[in-house]
Design an enzyme around this catalytic site. Sequence first.
Site, PDB file in Angstrom:
ATOM      1  CG  HIS A  99      -1.904  -1.147   1.235  1.00  0.00           C
ATOM      2  ND1 HIS A  99      -2.901  -1.316   0.304  1.00  0.00           N
ATOM      3  CD2 HIS A  99      -1.992  -2.209   2.083  1.00  0.00           C
ATOM      4  CE1 HIS A  99      -3.590  -2.421   0.576  1.00  0.00           C
ATOM      5  NE2 HIS A  99      -3.048  -2.982   1.643  1.00  0.00           N
TER       6      HIS A  99
ATOM      7  CG  ASP B 146      -4.805  -0.902   4.461  1.00  0.00           C
ATOM      8  OD1 ASP B 146      -4.223  -0.459   5.465  1.00  0.00           O
ATOM      9  OD2 ASP B 146      -5.304  -2.031   4.415  1.00  0.00           O
TER      10      ASP B 146
ATOM     11  CG  ASN C  71      -3.921  -3.913  11.363  1.00  0.00           C
ATOM     12  OD1 ASN C  71      -4.376  -2.882  11.847  1.00  0.00           O
ATOM     13  ND2 ASN C  71      -3.253  -4.798  12.090  1.00  0.00           N
TER      14      ASN C  71
END
Length: 370
Positions: A96, A270, A300
């Site tokens: 990312h 992200d 996450n």
Amino acid sequence: MIIGVPREIKDNEFRVGMNPESVHELAHHGHRVLVETGAGSGIGATDDDYRNAGAVIMDSAAELFAEATLIVKVKEPQASERAMLRSSQILFTFLHLAADPAQAHDLMASDATCIAYETVTASDGSLPLLTPMSEVAGRFSIQAGANHLEKVNGGSGKLLGGVPGVEAANVVIVGGGVVGSNAAMMAFGMHARVTVIDRSAQALTRLDNQFAGQVNTEFSTRHTLEQWVPRADLLIGSVLLPGAKAPKLVTRDMIAAMRPGSVAVDVAIDQGGCFETSKPTSHSQPTYLAEGVVHYCVTNMPGAVPQTATRALNNATLPFVLALADKGIDALREDPHLRQGLNVMDGKITNANVATALGFDYHDPATLLT
């Protein structure tokens, strides 16, 4: 090849790059697998489970990084991990980079070959390594959103599915891809009133067919968002441009027009997030208040359900890990879909969307590999 599986150190990240079943498969192919002690504790896998699968247990990440040629992780390497990378290594994990210039600089400085799960493609153009985590994140977003709608967690105190005689909550999902479809399925199953907004007529048709017309679908325009975002008790952001920063489709004014105590879950965080009010949070401090709306922007999300998420991720990544272990860099030369995952090589950015987002020069990976 020597494959290293370090313990994840991102805040409350309980997934692991390879489970014992995947290690067993690699060992069967003749590869040496190093696993950092305690790496599998989050999924209930002990060091002995890994030893029985054929792994060598390492006492520290430093020892593992010093010996391994291929590093297999889940989340982007943290600063201390990036400092241990070297030019002869291959890193295979989620990166990312478009929203993380500091990481991009460090990976370029390491000269390591860095392959991002999220930009590996399939023959149909889909993202096979991102898909399982998008499925998990989409379903989890409703679970997390419903939890934070509870009054004790800062929300308005509204039950997502309502009860007979009391209206259900309005769930508005921006983006009808894998995340959005899975979020819609969960919200619909909990008897919420669901609206999905997308700019793809094909996606809207698919959703309409999937839910037999019982989920409202709207074509995405600025006007549509201005009309529907304020109605949301739970707003889900699930916009994806592969490798690129997420567009800020939901403005601060739209968020401010929502009812106090509503919840906004930005699954696109992200990649920078698709709400103007979004900023990254962690599982230890998952929410903050902006414009009276509870924001959940954990970077996450699938890490909260590591047993499900690790197995789903390993099912998808194992064939590519095997290819890299068997062939090394040649796997990138032979497989154009794996090559799409290459983000950094020889200190250069090799993904066009990442290069554009960060303002770096783009270098064609096929040329570098030649």
